[in-house]
Design a protein around this motif. Structure first.
Motif, mmCIF file in Angstrom:
data_model
loop_
_atom_site.group_PDB
_atom_site.id
_atom_site.type_symbol
_atom_site.label_atom_id
_atom_site.label_comp_id
_atom_site.label_asym_id
_atom_site.label_seq_id
_atom_site.Cartn_x
_atom_site.Cartn_y
_atom_site.Cartn_z
ATOM 1 N N GLY A 510 0.803 -1.212 0.000
ATOM 2 C CA GLY A 510 0.000 0.000 0.000
ATOM 3 C C GLY A 510 0.836 1.261 0.000
ATOM 4 N N GLN A 511 2.126 1.154 -0.372
ATOM 5 C CA GLN A 511 3.007 2.316 -0.424
ATOM 6 C C GLN A 511 3.795 2.298 -1.723
ATOM 7 O OE1 GLN A 511 5.082 3.480 3.373
ATOM 8 N NE2 GLN A 511 4.569 1.384 3.925
ATOM 9 N N LEU A 512 3.901 3.451 -2.323
ATOM 10 C CA LEU A 512 4.776 3.661 -3.471
ATOM 11 C C LEU A 512 5.486 4.987 -3.233
ATOM 12 C CD1 LEU A 512 2.583 2.566 -6.536
ATOM 13 C CD2 LEU A 512 4.609 1.404 -5.617
ATOM 14 N N LEU A 527 2.473 7.634 -3.131
ATOM 15 C CA LEU A 527 1.796 7.705 -4.424
ATOM 16 C C LEU A 527 0.750 6.613 -4.607
ATOM 17 C CD1 LEU A 527 4.922 8.527 -6.620
ATOM 18 C CD2 LEU A 527 3.250 10.118 -5.642
ATOM 19 N N ALA A 528 0.630 5.670 -3.663
ATOM 20 C CA ALA A 528 -0.387 4.612 -3.749
ATOM 21 C C ALA A 528 -1.579 5.034 -2.902
ATOM 22 C CB ALA A 528 0.185 3.281 -3.271
ATOM 23 N N ARG A 529 -2.459 5.837 -3.478
ATOM 24 C CA ARG A 529 -3.543 6.430 -2.700
ATOM 25 C C ARG A 529 -4.635 5.431 -2.340
ATOM 26 N NH1 ARG A 529 -5.781 12.060 -4.667
ATOM 27 N NH2 ARG A 529 -6.900 11.648 -2.724
ATOM 28 N N ARG A 534 -2.747 -2.857 -7.976
ATOM 29 C CA ARG A 534 -2.038 -2.513 -9.204
ATOM 30 C C ARG A 534 -2.341 -1.061 -9.573
ATOM 31 N NH1 ARG A 534 0.277 -5.474 -13.221
ATOM 32 N NH2 ARG A 534 -0.436 -7.385 -12.179
ATOM 33 N N TYR A 535 -1.302 -0.345 -9.995
ATOM 34 C CA TYR A 535 -1.435 1.059 -10.363
ATOM 35 C C TYR A 535 -0.906 1.261 -11.783
ATOM 36 C CZ TYR A 535 -2.540 2.223 -5.534
ATOM 37 O OH TYR A 535 -3.131 2.302 -4.310
ATOM 38 N N ARG A 536 -1.419 2.325 -12.386
ATOM 39 C CA ARG A 536 -1.027 2.686 -13.745
ATOM 40 C C ARG A 536 -0.142 3.932 -13.694
ATOM 41 N NH1 ARG A 536 -0.609 -0.200 -18.343
ATOM 42 N NH2 ARG A 536 -0.994 1.056 -20.239
ATOM 43 N N LEU A 537 0.979 3.880 -14.383
ATOM 44 C CA LEU A 537 1.894 5.006 -14.497
ATOM 45 C C LEU A 537 1.792 5.596 -15.892
ATOM 46 C CD1 LEU A 537 5.161 3.657 -12.813
ATOM 47 C CD2 LEU A 537 3.720 5.471 -11.944
ATOM 48 N N ARG A 538 1.652 6.927 -15.966
ATOM 49 C CA ARG A 538 1.669 7.608 -17.260
ATOM 50 C C ARG A 538 2.776 8.663 -17.195
ATOM 51 N NH1 ARG A 538 -3.572 10.698 -19.317
ATOM 52 N NH2 ARG A 538 -4.421 8.568 -19.162
ATOM 53 N N LEU A 539 3.710 8.595 -18.124
ATOM 54 C CA LEU A 539 4.860 9.485 -18.158
ATOM 55 C C LEU A 539 4.781 10.405 -19.366
ATOM 56 C CD1 LEU A 539 7.738 10.445 -17.356
ATOM 57 C CD2 LEU A 539 8.606 8.543 -18.743
ATOM 58 N N TYR A 540 4.812 11.719 -19.107
ATOM 59 C CA TYR A 540 4.960 12.735 -20.145
ATOM 60 C C TYR A 540 6.368 13.290 -20.006
ATOM 61 C CZ TYR A 540 -0.176 12.755 -20.167
ATOM 62 O OH TYR A 540 -1.493 12.401 -20.226
ATOM 63 N N ILE A 550 0.017 8.841 -11.565
ATOM 64 C CA ILE A 550 -0.149 7.476 -11.072
ATOM 65 C C ILE A 550 -1.544 7.362 -10.477
ATOM 66 C CG2 ILE A 550 1.006 8.089 -8.886
ATOM 67 C CD1 ILE A 550 1.946 5.151 -8.779
ATOM 68 N N TYR A 551 -2.260 6.298 -10.870
ATOM 69 C CA TYR A 551 -3.643 6.129 -10.437
ATOM 70 C C TYR A 551 -3.960 4.633 -10.440
ATOM 71 C CZ TYR A 551 -3.960 6.117 -15.542
ATOM 72 O OH TYR A 551 -3.743 5.875 -16.859
#
Length: 557
Positions: A510-512, A527-529, A534-540, A550-551
């Protein structure tokens, strides 16, 4: 608040209030009743008020600490307790309660009740602790029964013809009882130590019980009795605390320590070795002939393989340090006298500003006052050098932190309309062409790191509970913004960004967390709200700017 904290705090507050009341009304009776727990005698009124109240305040602090220790609940059960241990704990607490509450029974009745509580405790204490021999347990019982028997006889024979009849041996009997009590306490502490379940603090408090009688005698000698002596006697609470802690820690797991049994041959061998090694009171001084063909003489230079700092060497050992530093086994064999003569000659030429081939660090061992004029740093000790280097390191760290704060201040949020409380921005300067990462702090990510490095990664690489970002450059600092969202963000046009990539990351705890990027040590939030999952990372990314969203993957559009 737990009951022992509440009781100790309440008692301390009430004690301070009673002392203030005693100061207001001009008599120590309220404070005396609350701290001594019995009415004051006539000598209390003849004592000076302020010193007396100071002693009562100290006694109140000690009593509060005693209540804290006595009322603390037992520690969690580490091992199952046997029936004997449970009975021992119960009787120890009963003994504490009996000694703590004032009694108004006649003397013989109090003695009988005390014996009825203490004798079973003594018997169980010879049974429960482990690590002691049968002979030790038997001796503990015998010494422990001496004082109760003497107390019972004295109580029954008080003011009677029987006591007068045996008066020639009366003092000897009392001395024997006191000695038996001393030996018993020592044996109890030894039994506790050998058993190993009692803490060092408990043992030290048990040792402290020997100090309290001497404290009373010292106060009596300095004050000639009176109220202060009564306060000193009332402060003998270490025994009660030791009983309570002994009962509380009974359910710990024994960690038996081997008794000190010395084989008979050991003292004989030690004495023989001592006779063999005893020599003169001090080692002989250097005779300028130490470098000879013999192992004993060569041992003089062990530990002097390189020149030490002169401030770290005692003055009487600097000649030997110089000799051991300048004389090499592969060089010509010169006597100590010749070596020292050359060294002193070099010191004289150095003082006259003549060229010298010898190293100043070596000459400082012979003439520090001469070398220190030109090279003062050579006279500093290792501790001073380390302190100076630590100060330089602190300045460098502060400079880096200041520059990092300036870099951080120049960074801006690239998507200011998408706001969340769980975001941070920091500058990252990639000195070693290393990526930065987001990871689960409670996971073993070594294998995930190997997987990412072995794969063909462009900008974002993920594996399990680790994500690495390969977007930074050595030419300038990269402004990194990370935002944690509850759900998938709205799509953002790719215009203005070089790359937009996505990948998954897992958090089992439960922690990132984002690793520390800037020397100013900007802290990124968790960042693990949504907790584990499993979380999704989107990088611009574009030159100098990274935006990470991150969501939760289960809520992704």
């Amino acid at each position: 608040m737990r009951i022992y904290r509440l009781a100790a705090s309440a008692y301390l507050v009430i004690t301070i209030g009673s002392i203030i009341l005693s100061l207001v009304i001009g008599t120590a009776t309220p404070a005396w009743l609350l701290t001594m727990w019995y009415p004051p005698d006539e000598f209390v009124g003849r004592s000076s008020l302020v010193p007396l109240l100071g002693g009562l305040l100290l006694l109140g602090l000690v009593n509060a600490w005693m209540l804290w220790e006595i009322l603390r609940p037992p520690t969690p059960v580490a091992v199952p307790m046997g029936r004997a241990a449970r009975w021992l704990r119960l009787l120890l607490y009963a003994e504490v309660l009996w000694l703590l509450i004032p009694s108004f029974f006649p003397g013989p009745i109090e003695t009988v009740i005390g014996l009825a509580l203490w004798v079973p405790v003594l018997v169980l204490f010879a049974v429960v602790p482990t690590g002691s021999s049968r002979l030790f347990r038997l001796a503990l019982l015998l010494f422990g029964l001496v004082e109760p028997v003497v107390s019972l006889v004295n109580s029954l024979a008080d003011d009677s013809e029987f006591q007068l009849f045996m008066s020639p041996a009366y003092r000897a009997t009392l001395m024997a009882a006191g000695l038996a009590s001393f030996v018993l306490m020592v044996m109890l502490l030894l039994a506790q130590r050998r058993d190993g379940r009692w803490s060092r603090t408990t043992l030290l408090i048990g040792v402290g019980t020997f100090v309290s009688p001497f404290l009373v005698e010292l106060v009596d000698a300095l004050t000639s009795g009176g109220a202060i002596e009564s306060i000193a006697e009332a402060m003998d609470v270490l025994y009660l605390v030791w009983l309570a802690r002994t009962a509380r820690e009974l359910n710990r797991e024994p960690a038996r320590k081997a008794p000190l049994r010395v084989p008979p041959a050991v003292p004989a061998v030690a004495a023989a070795l001592l006779v063999m090694v005893v020599g003169s009171e001090g080692r002989p001084h250097l005779t300028y002939t130490w470098l000879v063909d013999g192992p004993d003489e060569l041992m003089e230079c062990v530990g002097w393989s390189k020149p030490a700092r002169v401030a770290d060497i005692p003055a009487h050992e600097r000649d030997r340090a110089y000799l051991c530093s300048v004389n090499k086994p592969s060089g010509p064999h010169l006597s100590d006298q010749e070596l020292l003569g050359k060294g002193w000659d070099a010191c004289a030429r150095f003082a006259a500003d003549e060229p010298v081939r010898a190293r100043p660090a070596l000459l400082a061992l012979l003439c520090p006052e001469v070398i220190g004029r030109k090279y003062p740093d050579l006279l500093l000790s290792s501790a001073q050098i380390d302190q100076r280097q630590a100060a330089k390191d602190d300045l460098v760290r502060e400079q880096l932190a200041r520059e990092a704060r300036e870099e951080d201040a120049r960074c801006r949020d690239p998507w200011p309309t998408l706001r969340t409380r769980f975001q941070a921005t920091a500058s990252y300067y990639d000195w070693d062409t290393q990526p930065y990462g987001i990871y689960d702090p409670e996971a073993d990510i070594e294998q995930d790191s190997d997987v990412i490095w072995d794969s063909d990664v462009d900008a974002l690489g993920t594996s399990g509970e680790l994500a690495l970002f390969f977007t930074s450059t050595q030419d300038w600092a990269t402004c990194v913004t990370a935002k944690a969202l509850n759900s998938a963000p709205p799509p953002l046009r790719r215009k203005g960004w070089d790359k937009v990539v996505e990948a998954d990351i897992i958090s089992e705890s439960g922690q990132l967390v984002m690793e520390t990027l800037s020397a100013s040590r900007v802290r990124f939030p968790n960042l693990a709200r949504s907790g584990p999952g499993r979380y999704r990372l989107r990088l611009y990314t574009r030159p100098g700017v990274d935006l990470i969203l991150i969501y939760p993957a289960r809520r992704a559009a």
